[in-house]
Design an enzyme around this catalytic site. Structure first.
Site, PDB file in Angstrom:
ATOM      1  N   SER A 139       0.929  -1.135  -0.007  1.00  0.00           N
ATOM      2  CA  SER A 139      -0.016   0.001   0.181  1.00  0.00           C
ATOM      3  C   SER A 139       0.972   1.274   0.060  1.00  0.00           C
ATOM      4  CB  SER A 139      -0.988   0.228   1.435  1.00  0.00           C
ATOM      5  OG  SER A 139      -1.653   1.356   1.294  1.00  0.00           O
ATOM      6  N   TYR A 152      -2.287  -0.644  10.169  1.00  0.00           N
ATOM      7  CA  TYR A 152      -2.127  -1.004   8.952  1.00  0.00           C
ATOM      8  C   TYR A 152      -0.632  -0.813   8.113  1.00  0.00           C
ATOM      9  CZ  TYR A 152      -3.687  -1.527   3.896  1.00  0.00           C
ATOM     10  OH  TYR A 152      -3.479  -1.718   2.559  1.00  0.00           O
TER      11      TYR A 152
END
Length: 245
Positions: A139, A152
């Site tokens: 990501s 995350y």
């Protein structure tokens, strides 16, 4: 690697980037193995792609036994595994003082440990074949310091480091390990995060980024499979990536 005729195993194949990657690989002539917990969705996708060239395997990728069985099923049907796309993942939106340790452990299991165990499961076959490609989906959020994204981001930053070291370790086996860093993508991802879903939606909405298509992410993943490059991203330059405005 030539994708035509290759056997491509995709985790998280029931929707979003995983589903788009399976479809793109199939269009390119690959045979695909679809792993996801949502059995109905992967079976429908296999039917759509053609069950002679697509295998649906309901699988919780955090369960090593299920992953091993899925790899065995793929080899039994197609005789080989050329590519692994570690796409399955989940977000967690919470400030550091509010992160639920159990949520954090679950996200680490899915985002970090599962790609490791899936990699370990396919390595014997890839080594036997003398070649392979592994693409881990990260990501672009790891290049920002956004409040609420710590857990995350940490899972994806750790995956990036694990991938970089695996790339070096597996080079002599002719196995290319690559990272793909998507930006905000038009999927159900943000609505399924652990923790503060409303906060995640707000952060996404205020980012200024235009959501990209999962098909664009899939094309980038296929590009990595073909080239064997170390990484690629779909993140605008102003956010730390290489995508030009």
């Amino acid at each position: 690697m030539d994708i035509s005729g290759a056997v491509v195993l995709v985790t998280g194949a029931s929707s979003g980037i995983g589903g788009a990657t399976a479809r793109a690989a199939s269009r390119a002539g690959a045979r695909v193995v679809l792993l996801a917990r949502r059995e109905g969705r992967v079976r429908q996708l296999a039917k759509e792609l053609g069950e002679s060239v697509a295998l649906a395997v309901p699988c919780d990728v955090t369960d090593r036994v299920q992953v091993a069985a899925a790899v065995e099923a793929a080899i039994e049907k197609f005789g080989r595994i050329d590519v692994l796309v570690n796409n399955a993942g989940q977000g967690l939106q919470a400030t550091v003082d509010a992160i639920d340790p159990e949520d954090f452990r679950a996200v680490l299991e899915l985002n970090l440990v599962a790609p490791l165990t899936a990699t370990q499961a396919v390595l014997p076959q890839m080594r036997k074949q003398g070649a392979g490609a592994i693409v881990n989906v990260g990501s672009g959020i790891i290049w920002s310091s956004l409040p609420g994204s710590g857990a995350y981001s940490a899972s994806k930053a750790a995956l990036a480091k694990l991938s970089a070291i695996a790339r070096v370790e597996l080079a002599d086996d002719n196995i290319a390990v690559s990272m793909m860093f998507p930006s905000i993508t038009e999927t159900e991802f943000v609505r399924t995060v652990r923790g503060d879903v409303a906060g995640a939606l707000k952060m996404e909405g205020s980012s200024g980024l235009v959501p990209q298509s999962p098909e664009g992410a899939a094309d980038t993943i296929l590009g990595l499979i073909r080239s064997g490059a170390e990484q690629a991203d779909l993140v605008p330059e102003e956010y730390g990536g290489t995508l030009k405005s």
